[in-house]
Write a protein that holds these residues in place. Structure first.
Motif, short mmCIF file in Angstrom:
data_model
loop_
_atom_site.label_atom_id
_atom_site.label_comp_id
_atom_site.label_asym_id
_atom_site.label_seq_id
_atom_site.Cartn_x
_atom_site.Cartn_y
_atom_site.Cartn_z
N PHE A 181 0.91 -1.36 0.00
CA PHE A 181 0.00 -0.09 -0.01
C PHE A 181 0.78 1.13 0.11
N ARG A 182 0.07 2.16 -0.57
CA ARG A 182 1.11 3.68 -0.38
C ARG A 182 0.17 4.62 0.06
N VAL A 183 0.59 5.60 0.90
CA VAL A 183 -0.34 6.57 1.58
C VAL A 183 0.22 7.87 1.11
N ALA A 184 -0.55 8.56 0.72
CA ALA A 184 -0.01 10.28 0.35
C ALA A 184 -0.92 11.07 0.93
N ARG A 185 -0.64 12.20 0.97
CA ARG A 185 -1.86 13.34 1.41
C ARG A 185 -2.53 13.69 -0.03
N ALA A 186 -3.85 13.89 0.31
CA ALA A 186 -4.71 14.21 -0.94
C ALA A 186 -4.24 15.54 -1.53
N ASP A 187 -3.83 16.56 -0.89
CA ASP A 187 -3.55 17.80 -1.03
C ASP A 187 -2.09 17.97 -1.79
N GLY A 188 -1.61 16.73 -2.03
CA GLY A 188 -0.18 16.79 -2.57
C GLY A 188 0.96 17.19 -1.73
N GLU A 189 0.89 17.74 -0.81
CA GLU A 189 2.00 17.96 0.28
C GLU A 189 2.65 16.85 0.86
N PRO A 190 3.81 16.86 0.88
CA PRO A 190 4.57 15.36 1.30
C PRO A 190 4.38 15.16 2.76
N LEU A 191 4.23 13.78 3.11
CA LEU A 191 4.29 13.21 4.42
C LEU A 191 5.77 13.14 4.99
N THR A 192 5.67 13.73 6.17
CA THR A 192 6.93 13.56 6.93
C THR A 192 6.95 12.76 8.30
N ASP A 193 5.78 12.24 8.35
CA ASP A 193 5.51 11.22 9.48
C ASP A 193 4.38 10.13 9.17
N TYR A 194 4.25 9.23 9.78
CA TYR A 194 3.29 8.14 9.67
C TYR A 194 1.91 8.42 9.94
N PRO A 195 0.93 8.56 9.23
CA PRO A 195 -0.26 8.64 9.74
C PRO A 195 -0.94 7.63 10.79
N ASN A 196 -1.81 8.06 11.41
CA ASN A 196 -2.30 7.22 12.56
C ASN A 196 -3.28 6.29 11.86
N LEU A 197 -2.84 5.17 10.83
CA LEU A 197 -3.89 4.29 10.22
C LEU A 197 -3.64 2.94 10.53
N SER A 198 -4.50 1.88 10.67
CA SER A 198 -4.50 0.60 10.80
C SER A 198 -4.51 0.08 9.42
N TYR A 199 -4.21 -1.36 9.60
CA TYR A 199 -4.28 -2.18 8.31
C TYR A 199 -4.74 -3.49 8.69
N SER A 200 -5.89 -3.91 8.07
CA SER A 200 -6.66 -5.10 8.32
C SER A 200 -7.26 -5.70 7.30
N PRO A 201 -7.24 -7.25 7.09
CA PRO A 201 -7.86 -7.70 6.07
C PRO A 201 -9.20 -8.23 7.11
N LEU A 202 -10.47 -8.08 6.19
CA LEU A 202 -11.67 -8.59 6.91
C LEU A 202 -12.29 -9.47 5.85
N VAL A 203 -13.07 -10.45 6.26
CA VAL A 203 -13.95 -11.28 5.38
C VAL A 203 -15.32 -11.36 5.72
N ASP A 204 -15.98 -11.15 4.81
CA ASP A 204 -17.39 -11.38 4.33
C ASP A 204 -17.94 -12.43 5.29
N GLY A 205 -18.99 -12.60 6.22
CA GLY A 205 -19.46 -13.79 6.57
C GLY A 205 -18.68 -14.29 7.69
#
Length: 299
Positions: free
Chosen positions: A138-162
């Protein structure tokens, strides 16, 4: 020679009868030649200017293109020193997606994924080595085009329907992540148990603001479909897994091995469960004894 002598010498010259006409023709021809040379010089300047403009546009196009060239999944694997995985991301079984979603301040992109055995350095997961895994970049960038200088507070997780979101997720699937920032973009290499065993169900991948998946973050419909709740910042991708590789028995065995209820719960069922929880009244007598009284809830 004085003026009079010069005039006398000039008058003595024997001019031809058509001298005047020839002279005028030659002057006209000379003027046309001069105009052509001037136009040629002007055209050359125009061509040169046009070429310079074209070169500037080409340079700008190259510069802009260079600014939006992302690292490939294979290059991301190389950056984190996973040569076997880098090779796998260039193989026939790898899936290149480049699917992007704007969530809050971020543009989140699922770049690619691959599944298989022994594609990376073995790691001990709570005393167990799990070599058959799914890898996603995955890649994460700022929507306004400004560079990220630190990691955003995001979680990553698979989920399965059912399956309940608390049962099958990154925390139960033995996940690891490796992240780095390059040119203002966060790159994340995510891996977990091979998700192909769930391929007969829609398998989602959530990137969101929040912690362990729960019913406050995600809702589950009657058919088991999982979605982000309104107001939760994040993206939910559907992974293009090959249904023929599903192993329902292995999937069910895994879900039950977690010890967490695996059946999904709709909002209606959650509401009914909340209503079924009895009210507890607390009282203290004159001697300071604490008494709890459970009131039966209406069913």
């Amino acid at each position: 020679m004085n003026r009079q002598d010069y005039r006398a010498a000039f008058d003595a010259v024997d001019f031809s009868p058509d001298f005047e006409e020839q002279t005028l023709q030659r002057l006209a021809a000379a003027r046309q030649t001069s105009e052509k040379e001037q136009n040629k010089m002007s055209m050359n300047r125009t061509k040169k200017t046009a070429l310079l403009v074209a070169a500037a546009v080409a340079l700008l196009a190259v510069t802009v293109s260079a600014a939006v060239v992302w690292l490939t999944p294979a290059q991301v694997a190389d950056r984190v020193e996973e040569p076997l995985l880098a090779e796998a991301f260039q193989g026939d079984d790898a899936i290149v997606l480049d699917e992007s979603v704007t969530a809050g301040d971020y543009q989140i992109t699922l770049a690619g994924m691959v599944s298989g055995e022994d594609l990376s350095v073995p790691t001990d997961y709570n005393g167990e080595i799990i070599n058959d895994r799914t890898y996603a970049v995955f890649r994460v960038a700022r929507a306004d085009g400004e560079p990220l200088t630190d990691y955003p507070n995001l979680s990553y997780s698979p989920l399965v329907d059912g399956y309940h979101v608390r049962c099958v997720n990154a925390w139960t699937l033995g996940t690891t992540t490796q992240q780095f920032i390059e040119d203002g973009v966060v790159y994340c290499l995510f891996d977990c148990r091979n998700l192909e065993i769930f391929a007969d169900h829609p398998v989602r991948f959530a990137i969101y603001e929040g912690g362990v998946p729960n019913t406050d973050l995600f809702s589950m419909a009657e058919d088991g479909t999982i979605s982000l709740r309104e107001g939760v910042v994040g993206a939910l991708f559907t992974l293009p897994l090959d249904e023929s590789r599903a192993d329902p028995e292995a999937a069910q065995t895994f879900a039950e091995s977690t010890g967490i209820p695996w059946e999904p719960m709709t909002d209606a069922e959650l509401a009914a469960q909340a209503e079924a929880v009895p009210d507890v009244e607390k009282s203290v007598d004159d001697e300071g004894n604490l008494t709890f009284t459970i009131q039966e809830a209406d069913r």
